[in-house]
Design a protein around this motif. Sequence first.
Motif, PDB file in Angstrom:
ATOM      1  N   ASP A 110     -12.719  -6.852  14.847  1.00  0.00           N
ATOM      2  CA  ASP A 110     -11.680  -6.925  13.821  1.00  0.00           C
ATOM      3  C   ASP A 110     -11.994  -7.988  12.774  1.00  0.00           C
ATOM      4  O   ASP A 110     -11.827  -7.757  11.569  1.00  0.00           O
ATOM      5  CB  ASP A 110     -10.325  -7.224  14.471  1.00  0.00           C
ATOM      6  N   GLU A 114     -12.838  -7.721   8.627  1.00  0.00           N
ATOM      7  CA  GLU A 114     -12.311  -8.557   7.547  1.00  0.00           C
ATOM      8  C   GLU A 114     -13.457  -9.117   6.701  1.00  0.00           C
ATOM      9  O   GLU A 114     -13.409  -9.087   5.462  1.00  0.00           O
ATOM     10  CB  GLU A 114     -11.484  -9.710   8.121  1.00  0.00           C
ATOM     11  N   TRP A 172      -1.171  -6.876  14.007  1.00  0.00           N
ATOM     12  CA  TRP A 172      -2.628  -7.054  13.953  1.00  0.00           C
ATOM     13  C   TRP A 172      -3.359  -5.719  13.736  1.00  0.00           C
ATOM     14  O   TRP A 172      -4.217  -5.615  12.858  1.00  0.00           O
ATOM     15  CB  TRP A 172      -3.100  -7.716  15.237  1.00  0.00           C
ATOM     16  N   ALA A 173      -3.016  -4.699  14.496  1.00  0.00           N
ATOM     17  CA  ALA A 173      -3.699  -3.405  14.371  1.00  0.00           C
ATOM     18  C   ALA A 173      -3.441  -2.780  13.000  1.00  0.00           C
ATOM     19  O   ALA A 173      -4.370  -2.276  12.346  1.00  0.00           O
ATOM     20  CB  ALA A 173      -3.254  -2.453  15.474  1.00  0.00           C
ATOM     21  N   HIS A 176      -5.434  -4.386  10.271  1.00  0.00           N
ATOM     22  CA  HIS A 176      -6.845  -4.013  10.206  1.00  0.00           C
ATOM     23  C   HIS A 176      -7.048  -2.577   9.743  1.00  0.00           C
ATOM     24  O   HIS A 176      -8.134  -2.232   9.271  1.00  0.00           O
ATOM     25  CB  HIS A 176      -7.536  -4.351  11.533  1.00  0.00           C
ATOM     26  N   TRP A 179      -7.286  -3.476   6.190  1.00  0.00           N
ATOM     27  CA  TRP A 179      -8.609  -4.042   5.896  1.00  0.00           C
ATOM     28  C   TRP A 179      -9.642  -2.923   5.770  1.00  0.00           C
ATOM     29  O   TRP A 179     -10.525  -2.974   4.907  1.00  0.00           O
ATOM     30  CB  TRP A 179      -9.034  -5.016   6.998  1.00  0.00           C
TER      31      TRP A 179
END
Length: 207
Positions: A110, A114, A172-173, A176, A179
């Motif tokens: 992850d 980024e 968080w998931a 991303h 991202w």
Amino acid sequence: MVRPVARTVPWRAIGTAGILGLLLAGVPRLTGDQTNDWLALNSLRASALAFALGLAFLLDDPARHTTAAVPTRRAVRHALRLALVAPVAAAGWTAALHLVPRAVRPPEADVTLEAAAIVSLALAGAAFAVRGSGRTRPGRAVAGGLLVPGVLAPLLWPGRWALFVTPDDERWAAAHDRWAVLLCAALAVAAVCAAEPLRRRAVGRAG
């Protein structure tokens, strides 16, 4: 063609930024027992920004207006520069990841996503500057344009779009996923901007 292109790659700027990136990634290890997950994550994000600032100079080429007349397309020249630097950048980022103690290291895939998105933004900015202005050295302007948002974004980025979150955050998931979209968009812009402008092609054919 590899050797002439390799000579024009701004290795000094890229190398300096790489060293800075490694120093930033090493901060959690230097703090010893004082380190924590938050420090480790943000050290890696700062490291990724440093690498991106160096790669913003990748397309700097004082001889661009001379090489524009050669039969090799700009996209090929850009791709060759990237191919020369990519192994060095990959090795540098791998070293940065392993400088962070495993106990506090964020999910590697992850955080690498980024980093790839940030680097791609730098490359897209450089390609856009070259296509739009024909500058021979767009790196300084692109790096400056990346640095300020890169520092302020974690502080000012709207929470509902959640990019700069921690691994224990439920967003968080989803962050991303964003991202990944940002990475794809930056790569698309870089690819489009790598093409020769239509007007220049027309002039070349007429000549």
